[in-house]
Structure formats: structure tokens, C-alpha cells
Design a protein around this motif. Structure first.
Motif, mmCIF file in Angstrom:
data_model
loop_
_atom_site.group_PDB
_atom_site.id
_atom_site.type_symbol
_atom_site.label_atom_id
_atom_site.label_comp_id
_atom_site.label_asym_id
_atom_site.label_seq_id
_atom_site.Cartn_x
_atom_site.Cartn_y
_atom_site.Cartn_z
ATOM 1 N N THR A 70 0.911 -1.099 -0.229
ATOM 2 C CA THR A 70 0.107 0.056 0.072
ATOM 3 C C THR A 70 0.715 1.250 0.234
ATOM 4 O O THR A 70 0.638 2.096 -0.756
ATOM 5 C CB THR A 70 -0.784 -0.012 1.047
ATOM 6 O OG1 THR A 70 -1.816 -1.251 0.982
ATOM 7 C CG2 THR A 70 -1.569 1.333 1.368
ATOM 8 N N ARG A 71 1.686 1.261 0.844
ATOM 9 C CA ARG A 71 2.755 2.325 1.034
ATOM 10 C C ARG A 71 3.309 2.781 -0.455
ATOM 11 O O ARG A 71 3.507 3.787 -0.868
ATOM 12 C CB ARG A 71 3.815 2.218 2.017
ATOM 13 C CG ARG A 71 4.762 3.250 2.402
ATOM 14 C CD ARG A 71 5.771 3.129 3.590
ATOM 15 N NE ARG A 71 5.038 2.527 4.594
ATOM 16 C CZ ARG A 71 5.179 1.144 5.106
ATOM 17 N NH1 ARG A 71 6.034 0.264 4.523
ATOM 18 N NH2 ARG A 71 4.632 0.599 6.237
ATOM 19 N N LEU A 72 3.890 1.581 -0.824
ATOM 20 C CA LEU A 72 4.894 1.732 -2.188
ATOM 21 C C LEU A 72 3.717 2.339 -3.368
ATOM 22 O O LEU A 72 4.173 3.073 -4.159
ATOM 23 C CB LEU A 72 5.577 0.513 -2.610
ATOM 24 C CG LEU A 72 6.508 0.104 -1.486
ATOM 25 C CD1 LEU A 72 7.385 -1.102 -1.805
ATOM 26 C CD2 LEU A 72 7.698 1.109 -2.021
ATOM 27 N N MET A 73 2.450 1.648 -3.317
ATOM 28 C CA MET A 73 1.918 2.252 -4.481
ATOM 29 C C MET A 73 1.215 3.622 -4.255
ATOM 30 O O MET A 73 1.237 4.424 -5.483
ATOM 31 C CB MET A 73 0.452 1.294 -4.415
ATOM 32 C CG MET A 73 0.639 -0.236 -5.065
ATOM 33 S SD MET A 73 1.350 -0.313 -6.759
ATOM 34 C CE MET A 73 3.254 -0.537 -6.229
ATOM 35 N N GLN A 74 0.876 4.093 -3.179
ATOM 36 C CA GLN A 74 0.726 5.277 -2.648
ATOM 37 C C GLN A 74 2.106 6.430 -3.295
ATOM 38 O O GLN A 74 1.958 7.312 -3.665
ATOM 39 C CB GLN A 74 0.475 5.663 -1.283
ATOM 40 C CG GLN A 74 -0.656 4.990 -0.791
ATOM 41 C CD GLN A 74 -2.251 5.536 -1.604
ATOM 42 O OE1 GLN A 74 -2.332 6.691 -1.836
ATOM 43 N NE2 GLN A 74 -2.998 4.457 -2.193
ATOM 44 N N LEU A 75 3.144 6.089 -2.799
ATOM 45 C CA LEU A 75 4.428 6.519 -3.266
ATOM 46 C C LEU A 75 4.851 6.641 -4.635
ATOM 47 O O LEU A 75 4.950 7.803 -5.284
ATOM 48 C CB LEU A 75 5.654 5.973 -2.453
ATOM 49 C CG LEU A 75 5.810 6.192 -1.057
ATOM 50 C CD1 LEU A 75 7.023 5.352 -0.578
ATOM 51 C CD2 LEU A 75 6.072 7.822 -0.744
ATOM 52 N N LYS A 101 -5.863 12.385 -3.304
ATOM 53 C CA LYS A 101 -6.525 11.160 -3.236
ATOM 54 C C LYS A 101 -5.221 10.107 -2.845
ATOM 55 O O LYS A 101 -5.493 8.903 -2.443
ATOM 56 C CB LYS A 101 -6.746 10.694 -4.660
ATOM 57 C CG LYS A 101 -7.899 11.480 -4.975
ATOM 58 C CD LYS A 101 -8.118 10.821 -6.604
ATOM 59 C CE LYS A 101 -9.214 11.839 -6.979
ATOM 60 N NZ LYS A 101 -9.682 11.702 -8.389
ATOM 61 N N VAL A 102 -3.900 10.661 -2.673
ATOM 62 C CA VAL A 102 -2.472 9.889 -2.619
ATOM 63 C C VAL A 102 -2.694 10.087 -0.902
ATOM 64 O O VAL A 102 -2.470 11.031 -0.364
ATOM 65 C CB VAL A 102 -1.398 10.687 -3.366
ATOM 66 C CG1 VAL A 102 -0.348 9.558 -2.714
ATOM 67 C CG2 VAL A 102 -1.727 10.066 -4.550
ATOM 68 N N PHE A 174 -9.153 -0.971 -0.391
ATOM 69 C CA PHE A 174 -10.469 -1.025 -1.254
ATOM 70 C C PHE A 174 -10.918 0.188 -1.871
ATOM 71 O O PHE A 174 -12.015 0.276 -2.361
ATOM 72 C CB PHE A 174 -11.587 -1.754 -0.558
ATOM 73 C CG PHE A 174 -11.333 -2.953 -0.272
ATOM 74 C CD1 PHE A 174 -11.524 -3.970 -1.224
ATOM 75 C CD2 PHE A 174 -10.891 -3.469 1.151
ATOM 76 C CE1 PHE A 174 -11.248 -5.491 -0.676
ATOM 77 C CE2 PHE A 174 -10.682 -4.832 1.353
ATOM 78 C CZ PHE A 174 -10.891 -5.680 0.418
ATOM 79 N N GLY A 175 -9.881 1.235 -1.892
ATOM 80 C CA GLY A 175 -10.307 2.624 -2.624
ATOM 81 C C GLY A 175 -11.124 3.590 -1.881
ATOM 82 O O GLY A 175 -11.614 4.190 -2.450
ATOM 83 N N HIS A 176 -11.503 3.294 -0.222
ATOM 84 C CA HIS A 176 -12.492 4.046 0.185
ATOM 85 C C HIS A 176 -11.551 5.051 0.819
ATOM 86 O O HIS A 176 -10.395 4.827 1.413
ATOM 87 C CB HIS A 176 -13.394 3.268 1.104
ATOM 88 C CG HIS A 176 -14.245 2.304 0.649
ATOM 89 N ND1 HIS A 176 -15.255 2.895 -0.494
ATOM 90 C CD2 HIS A 176 -14.376 1.282 0.754
ATOM 91 C CE1 HIS A 176 -15.710 1.620 -0.955
ATOM 92 N NE2 HIS A 176 -15.263 0.514 -0.251
ATOM 93 N N ARG A 177 -12.239 6.282 1.014
ATOM 94 C CA ARG A 177 -11.249 7.515 1.727
ATOM 95 C C ARG A 177 -12.056 7.770 3.248
ATOM 96 O O ARG A 177 -13.009 7.467 3.425
ATOM 97 C CB ARG A 177 -11.297 8.700 0.962
ATOM 98 C CG ARG A 177 -10.237 8.692 -0.185
ATOM 99 C CD ARG A 177 -10.158 9.731 -1.073
ATOM 100 N NE ARG A 177 -9.834 10.859 0.053
ATOM 101 C CZ ARG A 177 -8.467 11.226 0.409
ATOM 102 N NH1 ARG A 177 -7.664 10.636 0.061
ATOM 103 N NH2 ARG A 177 -8.264 12.241 1.060
#
Length: 177
Positions: A70-75, A101-102, A174-177
Motif C-alpha cells: 500500500t505504501r509503495l503504491m501510494q508513493l 487522493k494519495v 479497497f479505494g475508500h477514503r
């Protein structure tokens, strides 16, 4: 501060200069290389090494690998947005809107987690390096765009709550904020 053409002093933000210049390439390459290295490890040696862990170690490995991914995909998302702005594909305003969104606040208990020292050394290294990169990117993001992301403020409110961290991790996955 430097003087602009109008005789006025202008403040130069070093992080902004770094992101919106050629000096961004090493940071981008470092981040994307780390993403690639982690993916290769998790799909190869990491999978094999995880089979030899204790039950508790395997559970920690699974949780930490989810956080790491998750961390790496956000980065990677943040880096790709900055590259798009740097190359003129997006305006800074578009990037600012998309980067909201990041999330740059995926925490890891690391050494505080029971069984951390039992995890494979390579895996530990990937987690630690991803945390350092996330810290650097978060500081740059705050300097360029101002303010801490809302999720970081929420994390401060809830402190080091493992339940909150898991819910946040699931929302991210799951892409929820």
C-alpha cells in the motif's frame, strides 16, 4: 530568497525546486526501483521465506507486506503525479487535486511489533527503506502543497491504535477514503 525581475524578493522552496526540475529524476528512479524490488521480492524469495515463519511471524509478514505494498503504491502514485507536472502533462493545480487522493501516512510498527526480528532481513530492509522514502516524500509534499494530509491528522487523533490502522489499511486497499 532571490530577487525576481520586478525587484521583489521571492522565496524558493527547495522541495518544490527539486520536484519541478531535473533533480527529481533520482528521487523518481529511487522510488520506482524500490517498488520494483519489493514486487520481485514478494513474488519470489519473500514468498519462499514466509513459508518458514512461525504462525505469528507469518501473520505479521502478511500484515506488513500489505502495508508495504500500500505504501509503495501510494508513493508511486505521488511520484507519477509529480513527473506529470514536471513534464508539463498536468498543471500543478491538476496535480494538487489528484494528489489529494494519495495517502502518505501508511504506518508500520516495525521493531515495536512482536516477532519483527523473526521476519526475513530483506523484508525488514524493504519496509524500513519504504518508510524513509515515505517520510521524505511527505515532507516534500507538505512543503510544496502546504499542510499535512487529512489522514495524518486523523492518525494523530487516534494515536497508535492498531484497530484504526487496520481499518485505514482496508479502506486504502479497497479505494475508500
Amino acid at each position: 530568497m532571490i530577487e525576481n525581475g520586478n525587484g521583489r524578493a521571492t522565496t524558493i522552496k527547495l522541495a518544490e525546486h527539486r520536484v519541478f526540475s531535473d533533480s527529481f529524476k533520482p528521487l523518481y528512479n529511487q522510488g520506482m526501483s524500490l517498488v520494483e524490488e519489493a514486487a520481485e521480492y514478494l513474488d519470489g524469495d519473500g514468498r519462499a521465506e514466509a513459508k518458514h515463519l512461525t504462525r505469528a511471524g507469518a501473520a505479521l509478514y502478511a500484515a506488513e507486506s500489505m502495508r508495504l505494498t500500500t505504501r509503495l503504491m501510494q508513493l508511486a502514485s505521488w511520484l507519477l503525479l509529480q513527473r506529470a507536472a514536471n513534464s508539463g502533462e498536468m498543471t500543478r493545480e491538476q496535480v494538487a487535486a489528484e494528489k489529494s487522493k494519495v495517502r502518505l501516512d501508511t504506518h508500520s510498527p516495525q521493531e515495536q511489533a512482536q516477532g519483527w526480528s523473526d521476519l526475513p532481513e530483506k523484508f525488514q530492509s524493504l519496509v524500513v527503506r519504504s518508510m524513509r522514502l515515505q517520510d521524505l516524500v511527505r515532507r516534500m509534499d507538505e512543503e510544496i502543497y502546504g499542510g499535512a494530509p487529512a489522514r495524518a491528522e486523523e492518525a494523530e487523533l487516534f494515536g497508535n491504535n492498531p484497530v484504526y490502522e487496520q481499518i485505514t489499511l482496508l479502506k486504502t486497499a479497497f479505494g475508500h477514503r
